[in-house]
Write a protein that holds these residues in place. Structure first.
Motif, PDB file in Angstrom:
ATOM      1  N   ALA A 390      16.461 -18.426 -10.841  1.00  0.00           N
ATOM      2  CA  ALA A 390      17.131 -18.107 -11.948  1.00  0.00           C
ATOM      3  C   ALA A 390      18.323 -17.658 -11.934  1.00  0.00           C
ATOM      4  O   ALA A 390      18.843 -16.880 -11.020  1.00  0.00           O
ATOM      5  N   LEU A 391      18.948 -17.700 -12.967  1.00  0.00           N
ATOM      6  CA  LEU A 391      20.561 -17.137 -13.256  1.00  0.00           C
ATOM      7  C   LEU A 391      20.305 -15.663 -13.930  1.00  0.00           C
ATOM      8  O   LEU A 391      19.097 -15.294 -14.149  1.00  0.00           O
ATOM      9  N   VAL A 458      22.918 -15.875  -9.376  1.00  0.00           N
ATOM     10  CA  VAL A 458      21.508 -16.609  -8.915  1.00  0.00           C
ATOM     11  C   VAL A 458      20.745 -15.818  -8.272  1.00  0.00           C
ATOM     12  O   VAL A 458      21.216 -15.296  -7.322  1.00  0.00           O
ATOM     13  N   VAL A 459      19.530 -15.576  -8.375  1.00  0.00           N
ATOM     14  CA  VAL A 459      18.508 -15.129  -7.835  1.00  0.00           C
ATOM     15  C   VAL A 459      17.621 -16.119  -7.148  1.00  0.00           C
ATOM     16  O   VAL A 459      17.146 -17.165  -7.874  1.00  0.00           O
ATOM     17  N   HIS A 472      13.592 -16.679 -19.076  1.00  0.00           N
ATOM     18  CA  HIS A 472      13.779 -17.574 -20.354  1.00  0.00           C
ATOM     19  C   HIS A 472      14.512 -18.844 -19.961  1.00  0.00           C
ATOM     20  O   HIS A 472      15.185 -18.731 -19.074  1.00  0.00           O
ATOM     21  N   THR A 473      14.652 -20.007 -20.988  1.00  0.00           N
ATOM     22  CA  THR A 473      15.328 -21.140 -20.609  1.00  0.00           C
ATOM     23  C   THR A 473      16.470 -20.949 -21.421  1.00  0.00           C
ATOM     24  O   THR A 473      16.337 -20.972 -22.800  1.00  0.00           O
ATOM     25  N   TRP A 478      18.770 -24.088 -17.948  1.00  0.00           N
ATOM     26  CA  TRP A 478      18.323 -23.150 -16.882  1.00  0.00           C
ATOM     27  C   TRP A 478      17.300 -21.991 -16.965  1.00  0.00           C
ATOM     28  O   TRP A 478      17.613 -21.383 -18.111  1.00  0.00           O
ATOM     29  N   PRO A 479      16.854 -21.873 -15.921  1.00  0.00           N
ATOM     30  CA  PRO A 479      16.023 -20.363 -16.185  1.00  0.00           C
ATOM     31  C   PRO A 479      16.947 -19.266 -15.725  1.00  0.00           C
ATOM     32  O   PRO A 479      17.839 -19.289 -15.170  1.00  0.00           O
ATOM     33  N   VAL A 480      16.685 -18.137 -16.970  1.00  0.00           N
ATOM     34  CA  VAL A 480      17.260 -17.208 -16.773  1.00  0.00           C
ATOM     35  C   VAL A 480      16.606 -15.775 -16.818  1.00  0.00           C
ATOM     36  O   VAL A 480      15.410 -15.851 -17.575  1.00  0.00           O
ATOM     37  N   LEU A 481      16.885 -14.779 -16.001  1.00  0.00           N
ATOM     38  CA  LEU A 481      16.181 -13.746 -16.006  1.00  0.00           C
ATOM     39  C   LEU A 481      16.412 -12.765 -17.246  1.00  0.00           C
ATOM     40  O   LEU A 481      17.338 -13.124 -18.133  1.00  0.00           O
ATOM     41  N   GLU A 482      15.880 -11.761 -17.466  1.00  0.00           N
ATOM     42  CA  GLU A 482      16.003 -10.679 -18.404  1.00  0.00           C
ATOM     43  C   GLU A 482      16.927  -9.810 -18.190  1.00  0.00           C
ATOM     44  O   GLU A 482      17.425  -8.963 -19.171  1.00  0.00           O
ATOM     45  N   TRP A 483      17.092  -9.469 -16.879  1.00  0.00           N
ATOM     46  CA  TRP A 483      18.078  -8.501 -16.459  1.00  0.00           C
ATOM     47  C   TRP A 483      19.518  -8.935 -15.927  1.00  0.00           C
ATOM     48  O   TRP A 483      19.698  -9.997 -15.533  1.00  0.00           O
ATOM     49  N   GLU A 484      20.306  -8.033 -16.414  1.00  0.00           N
ATOM     50  CA  GLU A 484      21.948  -8.113 -16.015  1.00  0.00           C
ATOM     51  C   GLU A 484      21.942  -7.793 -14.746  1.00  0.00           C
ATOM     52  O   GLU A 484      21.037  -7.340 -13.878  1.00  0.00           O
TER      53      GLU A 484
END
Length: 1021
Positions: A390-391, A458-459, A472-473, A478-484
């Motif tokens: 995820a990003l 990217v993780v 979330h998308t 792209w899938p994205v985390l909730e965390w910065e």
């Protein structure tokens, strides 16, 4: 009463994005003020606050309950994590809710269960649905509680739960604490829903039951139901906390291998690369390389990072046009793997900044790819690691302007009033803004607003990503985390930065247009004398990383621009380092200096006793004050953080104490500490700057030897530090013709053409045309490829049959002028309309009526800007010469000169005419605003420094237009020229131009004065 029973279990923070008020720190402070032993996080469909709140809670010795307030399309409930399986289940639920806010969360739980979670539900119908499911009838049913909500009439639900043998939970929400919070929450909901406050629905507002009650209020309310408080204490005891923390760092096992397999393969790859990176190396060099390699590999093996390096290598080896950068460029292993491109041995790069034995946070590797190839890189990563990658997010906050605008819009102010209000704020007159706007706007600043996407992080996880985080998308899919990024690292996830870089695309395109002496892999023009001489003149416009006004002036002052000097120059340009820039230039120019301290000077011998690179802070702290490498790295990190005063004070004490133990005088230590403080805010490591110096030298070589091809590539890739107009002006200044966009001659991108006279020219590409359909553009190019060039306008219409929306940008931009056969642009519109009216596109089109005349020159220039984004047919400043001359003659000003004569005018007062290029407002001493501005005339770019007293007077002048007559005093220092501005006059006439007032000009009397309309200019609407 048990303190656990009165601990808050359902706190909502501002990471509920428009549904929360308290920051994590405020929530923790409130809990501690009430001597709570624990705190439960239950943000609205979110775990975004988890990293920050976990860090704060653990530092305070408060247990954190990880949970969420789940609100879906078929009900709401609260869920807390009991063990790791529950975290994965919660993350999956949250991921679905973030993508589909109306996702039926209750149905989801009925279908898939809630293993590892404890649920609290205040709605009897929802409870019956859960308990009647297969999961509810089994063991998981024991983890469902009836939520007796404080402040509500919960007696009936309590009796029902007792009859069913269902545990009842003493429950309260903790959303607001102060009376004014309710009004502020209404404002947040107004902003989030885009509904003015007067029309906001009542259900969007907070109730008394949302208040965070005092412990005694809670105890008093549930005195008749003690078992509900006991259940609350059980939840606090059993909820997971420390067991959710990662024992190490989270990154994938490369190809599923064991650590031993990964280390063996990493050693094999490094051994294979040694002869290529160090061909025919001297024996002493090879001995140093092999020793360093063994040192790094031993550390990488001990830390368990072999798979991380192999994962990054797998990506970069598939996309070799890249530039690894950041502190990772100090790693010999990264260099041998081709992840980075700068030799860490030759350039003495400090590996310990990247990885050392005492470092407890994970390293990260940053790699740049061509900006238009990054999507392909991401596609590869997300396909190979599907469900495991995820990003990283970006927490977008209310910044400087947005709070004022949003609050004003929530109150229903019209746009004109909002704009006037913002202008007052930007001029520093906040006190003039009414309190009902000003107070909430100031409170909004810095609050999280929504989730964005980090530009490159990217993780990749070793298993399903839901085991660690919710995703979330994004709008791009792209899938994205909730965390910065900081929160991601705090949760143990190691990120890889895969970033887009326009200059890598420029370099790639230059390689495609001309053939340099070496291949992409071997191209290393670091000793090219013409290139170095060009950079020593400060002629680096368009050259990546060294084209800003400050860097161009610095290069000119330095008078040296080899690889090492470029590396230093790009690191010196940082906010707090100005005084040390001058010291460095003086020493570089030969001025002698008194050494501060033997150890200090030894560490900084390469940089002439000046702290230049970020890692210099660590090296000096170790040498001068006896810091361990880990302590020194922490000091370096603290300097770059905000809100660091207390921690920095502790480091200062440690530094002075350690220095005194080594017999350093307070004067010396104070001078060194002051130099360290220049690294507050952002700064750069030498490996980072050296990596970019590689790219700078390569792009500079093309600028020096193939300037037109170079600027064509820059324009094609969207410009660089400046707008496209600046680079187009440079092409004109160099004497090359710019050929217009033309449907028969233009390719999709700009190209270099040879004219009939044999001269090179820049042909503008079809991609520059604004406001047209890309699909139609592709169809046009395909048709031209299939059937050859278009014979005339009728042929174009018959073969493509364009709609009005498709043809309008082509006509207005002039792309069809070559097919017009003498007809005007309005006549082309008429002919298209006539053909469409008949439903036909005949080979022969009726001639347009003679009353339809052409657009005046001013409109054509306006179209050029609107449909191309810049002026190419004329050097923009020429449009202002007549007016500038009149203003100059009326003003009794100093001599009017061009910028090329400034080096001979040191100390003189002069007047110049220039187009705005860029500006950088800064704070001078005393926190007064001043600015640095760049303007350009036909002969080049010149720099203005505007001191606070003058900036206060001319700030509004530079906000009104794009062309100016300025006068001031010329100052030449070490060959670098600046003009100390005294005054400025805007040459635009904004009232005549409407929304295009910054770029469209009516001042050139001969060309642009509106013509009397003798007939009509026709375009269908």
């Amino acid at each position: 009463m048990d303190a656990l029973a009165l601990s808050p279990i359902a706190v909502r923070t501002h990471f509920s994005f428009g549904r929360g008020l308290l920051s994590p720190q405020q929530a923790l402070d409130r809990a501690q003020a009430h001597k709570a032993a624990a705190l439960g996080l239950t943000d609205w469909n979110s775990l975004a606050a988890l990293p920050e709140l976990r860090r704060l809670a653990h530092a305070a010795g408060v247990k954190l309950l990880v949970g969420a307030h789940l609100v879906g399309g078929d009900g709401e409930l609260w869920a807390w994590v009991l063990h790791r399986a529950g975290l994965e289940r919660l993350n999956r639920l949250l991921s679905r809710l973030m993508d589909q806010p109306q996702h039926p969360v209750v149905a989801d739980l009925v279908a898939e269960g809630w293993r590892g979670l404890r649920l609290a539900v205040a709605n009897q119908a929802v409870l019956e649905r859960l308990l009647s499911s297969a999961w509810g009838r089994g063991k998981q049913g024991q983890e469902v509680c009836a939520a007796l909500v404080w402040g509500t009439a919960w007696g009936e639900l309590w009796q029902w739960a007792r009859a069913r043998g269902l545990p009842a939970l003493a429950f309260n929400l903790a959303v607001w604490t102060e009376p004014d919070h309710r009004d502020f929450y209404r404002l947040l909901r107004s902003i989030a829903t885009r509904v003015v406050l007067s029309q906001l629905a009542p259900q969007e507002c907070l109730a008394e039951t949302d208040r965070w009650p005092l412990p005694e209020e809670l105890e008093r309310a549930f005195r008749v139901a003690p078992e509900a408080l006991t259940e609350r204490a059980r939840l606090v005891r059993e909820a997971a906390d420390e067991e959710l923390e990662e024992p190490g760092f989270v990154f994938p096992r490369f190809e599923g291998w064991s650590d031993a397999q990964a280390v063996a393969y990493l050693r094999q790859l490094c051994a294979q690369a040694l002869p290529k990176r160090y061909p025919n190396g001297e024996s002493d060099l090879l001995a140093r390389v092999e020793a360093r390699l063994e040192e790094e590999l031993t550390l990488i093996e001990a830390k368990g990072f072999a798979s991380y390096f192999l994962t990054v290598h797998d990506i970069t080896s598939r996309f070799p046009r890249n530039c690894g950068r950041g502190s990772a460029a100090a790693s010999l292993v990264a260099y041998l793997l081709g992840i980075t491109q700068v030799d860490p041995i030759r350039y003495n790069l400090f590996f310990e900044r990247f990885l050392n034995w005492g470092r407890h946070d994970p390293p990260d590797i940053d790699v740049d790819f061509a900006w238009d190839e990054r999507e392909e890189v991401l596609r590869y990563v997300f396909q190979k690691y599907k469900g495991q990658a995820a990003l990283v997010a970006d927490h977008v906050t209310f910044a400087e302007r947005s709070p004022w605008r949003e609050v004003a819009q929530a109150h229903g102010l019209p746009e004109a009033e909002i704009q006037a209000l913002i202008e007052r704020v930007e001029k520093g007159h906040k006190e003039d803004v009414p309190d009902f706007i000003r107070l909430p706007a100031e409170k909004l600043k810095g609050m999280p607003r929504y989730l964005g996407t980090h530009p490159g992080g990217v993780v990749i996880t070793p298993g399903p990503i839901y085991q660690w985080a919710a995703v979330h998308t994004s709008a791009q899919g792209w899938p994205v985390l909730e965390w910065e990024k900081d929160g991601t690292e705090e949760m143990g996830l190691v990120k890889i930065d895969l970033l887009g870089n326009r200059s890598l695309a420029v370099l790639r395109d230059c390689f495609a247009m001309v053939t340099p002496p070496q291949s992409w892999e071997d191209f290393a023009p670091y000793d090219d004398e013409p290139t170095i001489a060009m950079l020593e003149r400060g002629d680096s416009l368009g050259v990546f990383y060294i084209e800003s006004p400050a860097t161009r002036l610095l290069l000119k002052k330095m008078g040296r621009a080899g690889f090492e000097e470029l590396t230093a120059a790009s690191s010196l340009i940082r906010p707090a380092a100005n005084r040390y820039v001058n010291l460095y230039v003086q020493r570089l120019r030969g001025k002698r200096w008194k050494p501060l301290d033997p150890e200090f000077e030894r560490v900084l011998a390469e940089t002439l006793g000046i702290l230049i690179y970020q890692e210099d802070v660590s090296r000096v702290a170790v040498a001068v004050a006896g810091f361990s490498p880990a302590e020194a790295d922490q000091l370096r990190k603290v300097l770059s953080k905000k809100h660091k005063e207390k921690v920095l004070a502790d480091f200062k004490d440690r530094f002075f104490r350690g220095g005194a133990e080594r017999h350093k005088s307070p004067e010396v230590l104070n001078a060194i500490w002051e130099m360290m403080l220049s690294f507050q805010g952002y700064s750069f490591t030498k490996p980072h700057s050296a990596s970019y110096a590689v790219l700078s030298m390569k792009t500079a070589w093309f600028k020096c030897h193939y300037p037109l091809h170079f600027y064509t590539a820059v324009i094609n890739n969207g410009g660089g530090f400046y707008t496209r107009q600046v680079y187009v002006n440079m092409v004109l200044r160099l004497g090359y013709a710019i050929l217009p966009v033309e449907v028969n001659a233009s390719e999709w991108r700009c190209t270099v053409e040879t004219t009939a006279s044999g001269a090179l020219a820049l042909r503008l590409g079809l991609s520059l045309i604004q406001e047209w359909d890309v699909a139609f553009a592709q169809r046009l190019l395909a048709e031209r490829q299939r059937g050859g060039v278009f014979a005339n306008y009728a042929d174009f219409l018959v073969r493509l049959r364009p709609s009005l929306a498709e043809i309008r940008p082509l006509i207005r931009s002039g792309a069809l002028d070559s097919l017009a056969q003498g007809r005007s642009r309005p006549q082309l519109f008429w002919m298209h309309y006539a053909a469409q009216r008949e439903g036909l596109f005949p080979d022969y089109l009726p001639q347009p009526p003679p009353c339809i005349t052409d657009y005046p020159p001013a409109v054509k220039l306006q179209d050029e800007l609107q449909f191309l984004g810049f002026f190419a047919s004329v050097f923009p400043l020429n449009l202002f010469r007549a007016r500038a001359q009149r203003v100059y003659q009326r003003g009794r000003l100093p001599p009017l000169v061009s910028c090329s004569t400034l080096p001979q005018k040191n100390g003189e007062w002069v007047t110049l005419v220039g187009m705005f290029v860029t500006q950088k407002p800064v704070l001078a001493r005393g926190q007064k605003s001043m600015a640095f501005l760049s303007l350009e005339d036909e002969e080049g770019i010149f720099e203005l420094v505007v001191f606070p007293e003058v900036w206060e007077k001319v700030r509004d002048v530079f906000a009104r237009g794009s062309a100016y007559l300025v006068y001031g005093k010329v100052v030449v220092e070490w060959g670098a020229v600046i003009v100390e501005l005294q005054s400025a006059v805007c040459l635009n006439r904004p009232q005549a131009l409407g929304p295009l007032r910054r770029w469209v000009y009516w001042g050139h009397e001969a060309e642009l004065k509106p013509q009397p309309t003798q007939a009509c200019s026709w375009e269908p609407r």
